[in-house]
Design a protein around this motif. Sequence first.
Motif, short mmCIF file in Angstrom:
data_model
loop_
_atom_site.label_atom_id
_atom_site.label_comp_id
_atom_site.label_asym_id
_atom_site.label_seq_id
_atom_site.Cartn_x
_atom_site.Cartn_y
_atom_site.Cartn_z
N ARG A 1 0.84 -1.19 0.00
CA ARG A 1 0.00 0.00 0.00
C ARG A 1 0.88 1.25 0.00
O ARG A 1 1.98 1.24 0.53
N ALA A 2 0.36 2.32 -0.57
CA ALA A 2 1.09 3.57 -0.59
C ALA A 2 1.07 4.21 0.79
O ALA A 2 0.02 4.24 1.45
N PRO B 1 -5.09 -3.74 -7.84
CA PRO B 1 -6.10 -4.81 -7.91
C PRO B 1 -7.51 -4.37 -7.54
O PRO B 1 -8.47 -5.04 -7.92
N ARG B 2 -7.67 -3.27 -6.81
CA ARG B 2 -9.00 -2.83 -6.39
C ARG B 2 -9.17 -1.35 -6.72
O ARG B 2 -8.64 -0.49 -6.02
N LEU C 1 -1.62 -0.50 -4.02
CA LEU C 1 -0.96 -0.39 -5.32
C LEU C 1 -0.66 -1.74 -5.96
O LEU C 1 -0.64 -1.86 -7.18
N ALA C 2 -0.43 -2.77 -5.15
CA ALA C 2 -0.08 -4.07 -5.73
C ALA C 2 -0.25 -5.16 -4.68
O ALA C 2 -0.21 -4.90 -3.47
N THR C 3 -0.44 -6.38 -5.18
CA THR C 3 -0.43 -7.56 -4.33
C THR C 3 0.43 -8.62 -4.99
O THR C 3 0.59 -8.65 -6.22
N VAL C 4 1.00 -9.49 -4.16
CA VAL C 4 1.75 -10.64 -4.66
C VAL C 4 1.24 -11.86 -3.89
O VAL C 4 1.40 -11.95 -2.67
#
Length: 334
Positions: A44-45, A89-90, A97-100
């Motif tokens: 997250r930012a 993703p949402r 900002l991103a998920t892994v």
Amino acid sequence: MSTTALDVPTLERLVAASVAAPSIHNTQPWRFRLDPDTATLEIRAAAQRGLRHTDPSGRALHVSVGCALFNLRVAVAHHGWEPVPRRLPRPGRPDLLATVQLAGTSRPSATPRLYDALWRRHSSRFPFSDLPVPAPVLTELREAAHAEGAALDFPGLAETDRLLWLTRDAERRNTLDADRSAESRRWVRPPDGGSLGMPPEVVGPQDFRDRIPMRDFAAHPRPSELLARPFEKRPVLAVLSTLHDRRTDWLRAGEALERVLLVATAHGVRTSLLHQALEWPDLRGQLVGGRRRFAQMVLRLGYGPRGPASPRRTVRQALAQDVWSGADDGVLMS
């Protein structure tokens, strides 16, 4: 799903690898959270660490997070999982900002040296030698950017002079802009408990010949021995660019940038980032020389001292506090 357990030490190693990524002014504008139900790490930012004057659009923040995302992908694969990244993703959660996702047993890593390099990589704002970077290394760096959906171009002598002129103009503007100067000065400070920003000795010297415009962070005081030194006469520059300029492109540019930096580190090539011209829209548009692409970073490459490293936040500072509540037995998922 891999049967390998994600325990606390492994989680800490994954996040530490991600946090080792570069970020503008070493703001480290990210926060991490684990969703144990889906075996997914979220990035997250940390908007409060954004640069309101230097980076009003948040582009550099996204590029920084993209670098951290690439490191996380490398670390997840190194520890035996297949990393499945999702960018933005949402739509309803602009801070996510991103998920892994750690999704199954990974294939043997084709780039084991990148995991080793991510612990050794850091910018060197010191003079490089005039020793040229071999053509095969430049080709590998170009391929590294391409693998992440970006382009890396190495300009000739005349184009290098033009890029340096644009960077010098941007540096002059930054110095004259009171808000940007004050913002830069705030991020040059001795290490403290927050481990953010850059110690004065990391900033490095200025070029005695005034050819390479290294950022001076509004002439922040630094050790006297670093005031000015002669830099390389023929710097090796590279321009990283993307076809589009959306938030996803900024993230992918960060991933491409970090892959390039890690490949360079694996070859013993030092790097520093000349970001100044990207901070002024009219100058940024000129960095690509009229091509229909969007410049995302200007890199300087060469051989020289490593220079001191900037501090990094601890894993517990970077992770959401609720991650630890379910870790009493030392296993977060299996």
